[in-house]
Design a protein around this motif. Structure first.
Motif, PDB file in Angstrom:
ATOM      1  N   GLY A 156      41.398  33.771  19.878  1.00 14.34           N
ATOM      2  CA  GLY A 156      41.239  33.714  18.436  1.00 14.34           C
ATOM      3  C   GLY A 156      40.187  32.716  18.002  1.00 14.34           C
ATOM      4  N   ASP A 157      39.753  32.869  16.757  1.00 17.54           N
ATOM      5  CA  ASP A 157      38.724  31.993  16.210  1.00 17.54           C
ATOM      6  C   ASP A 157      39.241  31.312  14.940  1.00 17.54           C
ATOM      7  N   ASN A 158      39.016  31.903  13.783  1.00 14.93           N
ATOM      8  CA  ASN A 158      39.283  31.203  12.530  1.00 14.93           C
ATOM      9  C   ASN A 158      40.555  31.662  11.824  1.00 14.93           C
ATOM     10  N   SER A 159      41.053  30.800  10.937  1.00 14.63           N
ATOM     11  CA  SER A 159      42.117  31.204  10.021  1.00 14.63           C
ATOM     12  C   SER A 159      41.578  32.312   9.124  1.00 14.63           C
ATOM     13  N   GLY A 160      42.451  33.092   8.535  1.00 11.62           N
ATOM     14  CA  GLY A 160      42.007  34.237   7.749  1.00 11.62           C
ATOM     15  C   GLY A 160      41.614  35.376   8.662  1.00 11.62           C
ATOM     16  N   GLU A 161      40.616  35.150   9.465  1.00 10.48           N
ATOM     17  CA  GLU A 161      40.176  36.117  10.472  1.00 10.48           C
ATOM     18  C   GLU A 161      41.339  36.547  11.367  1.00 10.48           C
ATOM     19  N   PHE A 164      43.046  39.709  10.321  1.00  8.47           N
ATOM     20  CA  PHE A 164      42.315  40.923  10.680  1.00  8.47           C
ATOM     21  C   PHE A 164      42.499  41.239  12.164  1.00  8.47           C
ATOM     22  N   ASP A 165      42.560  40.187  12.974  1.00  7.24           N
ATOM     23  CA  ASP A 165      42.769  40.384  14.411  1.00  7.24           C
ATOM     24  C   ASP A 165      44.117  41.026  14.698  1.00  7.24           C
ATOM     25  N   SER A 166      45.084  40.812  13.800  1.00  2.00           N
ATOM     26  CA  SER A 166      46.407  41.400  14.016  1.00  2.00           C
ATOM     27  C   SER A 166      46.338  42.923  14.029  1.00  2.00           C
ATOM     28  N   ALA A 197      49.100  31.607  12.838  1.00  6.48           N
ATOM     29  CA  ALA A 197      49.658  32.823  13.444  1.00  6.48           C
ATOM     30  C   ALA A 197      50.992  33.179  12.808  1.00  6.48           C
ATOM     31  N   VAL A 198      51.790  32.157  12.520  1.00  8.42           N
ATOM     32  CA  VAL A 198      53.066  32.380  11.841  1.00  8.42           C
ATOM     33  C   VAL A 198      52.823  32.868  10.413  1.00  8.42           C
ATOM     34  N   HIS A 199      51.881  32.230   9.723  1.00  5.12           N
ATOM     35  CA  HIS A 199      51.582  32.555   8.326  1.00  5.12           C
ATOM     36  C   HIS A 199      51.226  34.026   8.162  1.00  5.12           C
ATOM     37  N   VAL A 200      50.411  34.572   9.059  1.00  2.00           N
ATOM     38  CA  VAL A 200      49.961  35.964   8.912  1.00  2.00           C
ATOM     39  C   VAL A 200      50.886  36.957   9.602  1.00  2.00           C
ATOM     40  N   GLY A 201      51.976  36.471  10.192  1.00  4.73           N
ATOM     41  CA  GLY A 201      52.952  37.361  10.820  1.00  4.73           C
ATOM     42  C   GLY A 201      52.599  37.831  12.213  1.00  4.73           C
ATOM     43  N   LEU A 202      51.591  37.221  12.819  1.00  6.13           N
ATOM     44  CA  LEU A 202      51.151  37.673  14.136  1.00  6.13           C
ATOM     45  C   LEU A 202      52.205  37.391  15.215  1.00  6.13           C
ATOM     46  N   THR A 203      52.928  36.289  15.068  1.00  2.01           N
ATOM     47  CA  THR A 203      53.927  35.918  16.082  1.00  2.01           C
ATOM     48  C   THR A 203      55.075  36.918  16.136  1.00  2.01           C
ATOM     49  N   GLY A 204      55.253  37.695  15.076  1.00  3.01           N
ATOM     50  CA  GLY A 204      56.291  38.714  15.086  1.00  3.01           C
ATOM     51  C   GLY A 204      55.845  40.019  15.706  1.00  3.01           C
ATOM     52  N   GLN A 205      54.546  40.126  16.030  1.00  3.81           N
ATOM     53  CA  GLN A 205      54.002  41.376  16.569  1.00  3.81           C
ATOM     54  C   GLN A 205      53.732  41.308  18.070  1.00  3.81           C
ATOM     55  N   ILE A 206      53.119  40.204  18.497  1.00  2.47           N
ATOM     56  CA  ILE A 206      52.697  40.074  19.889  1.00  2.47           C
ATOM     57  C   ILE A 206      52.970  38.656  20.386  1.00  2.47           C
ATOM     58  N   ARG A 207      52.708  38.434  21.648  1.00  5.07           N
ATOM     59  CA  ARG A 207      52.844  37.094  22.215  1.00  5.07           C
ATOM     60  C   ARG A 207      51.664  36.242  21.764  1.00  5.07           C
ATOM     61  N   VAL A 208      51.960  35.108  21.160  1.00  7.90           N
ATOM     62  CA  VAL A 208      50.928  34.164  20.731  1.00  7.90           C
ATOM     63  C   VAL A 208      51.154  32.853  21.470  1.00  7.90           C
ATOM     64  N   ILE A 209      50.082  32.306  22.056  1.00  4.02           N
ATOM     65  CA  ILE A 209      50.191  31.043  22.773  1.00  4.02           C
ATOM     66  C   ILE A 209      49.112  30.080  22.300  1.00  4.02           C
ATOM     67  N   SER A 210      49.365  28.799  22.471  1.00  2.00           N
ATOM     68  CA  SER A 210      48.338  27.781  22.273  1.00  2.00           C
ATOM     69  C   SER A 210      47.506  27.697  23.542  1.00  2.00           C
ATOM     70  N   ASN A 211      46.220  27.432  23.375  1.00  2.00           N
ATOM     71  CA  ASN A 211      45.397  27.241  24.579  1.00  2.00           C
ATOM     72  C   ASN A 211      45.487  25.807  25.102  1.00  2.00           C
TER      73      ASN A 211
END
Length: 285
Positions: A156-161, A164-166, A197-211
């Motif tokens: 991932g890159d930026n917030s907001g973006e 769209f990545d979701s 990731a939590v804000h845009v709901g991505l964590t509810g769709q796929i696995r999200v990790i910190s690098n």
């Protein structure tokens, strides 16, 4: 990608844009810039622009005494992107090639870059992405590689973006791929973190990790063991944005798993990619 002399003004520009987010007086901002400038001669000339930018920005945040100067702006960009998602999902549903459309929408979101751009037109970027082709386009080979892939990592890159990545992550998941999305471990510019990731709901769709890192881009030596294991295991890697390109371009020459998805927002990156400034790219290095 190695630093160039022209990277130096960009370091300062990113610092100034960070100070603007903090709402401090011009005198205080000038004082912080003056305290930051002595770092320039000590930056690694063999490093990447992403690494050197991070050194400057960490100093700025330290002098500000603010962990995340972009906190409010990041939340606003996330909310803006979320409001656009329903119409973007409809565009994907109507497209004859939903995966390609999701890639274009994902790269349209790459315009949200508060370190480089003071102002950006997200909706204009989306409209442009709908009609323009990638200046460098390895989509055909990517689709071929997907047939043999099981696990895919998106850097991932930026917030907001990230919102769209979701949509891209959803398309890849529907193809039966196990998708992992990586975000920054801590705040740097407006880069996405787990909070975004939590804000845009991505964590509810796929696995999200910190690098595991707070550097711009993906500096593998600074990343956590967990992330490095995921990175090594992935069959394909989509690297979003300029900073990830800057930090992984050299590795991409050998690692054929890497696909770069970005807008060329500076002349140096555009020259490296052999495209015009502002053009969209989806390519192997």
């Amino acid at each position: 990608m190695k630093v160039a002399l022209d990277c130096i003004p960009c370091y300062i520009k990113q610092a100034i844009n960070t100070l603007a987010q903090a709402g401090i007086s011009e005198d205080k901002a000038r004082e912080i810039i003056h305290e930051t400038l002595p770092l320039l001669p000590r930056l690694d000339p063999q490093g990447t622009p992403a690494e050197n930018s991070t050194v400057i920005l960490r100093k700025v945040n330290e002098l500000l005494g603010i962990e995340d100067p972009f906190e409010r702006a990041k939340k606003e960009s996330n909310q803006l992107a979320l409001e656009l998602l329903p119409q973007l999902e409809e565009k994907i549903r109507q497209s004859p090639d939903s995966l390609l459309m999701s890639l274009k929408i994902s790269v349209a979101g790459n315009i949200i870059d508060m370190g480089i751009l003071k102002e950006f037109d997200v909706e204009g970027s989306i409209q442009e992405a709908m009609v323009k082709k990638f200046a460098r386009d390895d989509y055909v080979s990517f689709k071929q590689d997907l047939k043999e892939a099981r696990e895919i990592l998106i850097l991932g890159d930026n917030s907001g973006e990230i919102a769209f990545d979701s949509l891209l992550a959803k398309q890849l998941s529907q193809l039966g791929l196990e998708v992992t999305y990586a975000v920054k471990d801590r705040a740097i510019l407006n880069d996405a973190t787990l909070e975004d990731a939590v804000h845009v709901g991505l964590t509810g769709q796929i696995r999200v990790i910190s690098n595991g890192s707070g550097f711009l881009g993906t500096i593998l030596k600074d990343c956590s063991q967990e992330f490095q294991q995921v990175y090594t295991r992935a069959d394909l890697i989509i690297s979003k944005g300029q900073a990830n390109y800057e930090s992984l371009e050299a590795q991409g020459k050998e690692d054929r798993r890497l696909y770069f998805l970005l807008r060329a927002k500076c002349e140096i990156v555009a020259k490296s990619l052999e495209v015009q400034l502002g053009e969209m790219v989806f390519c192997r290095s």
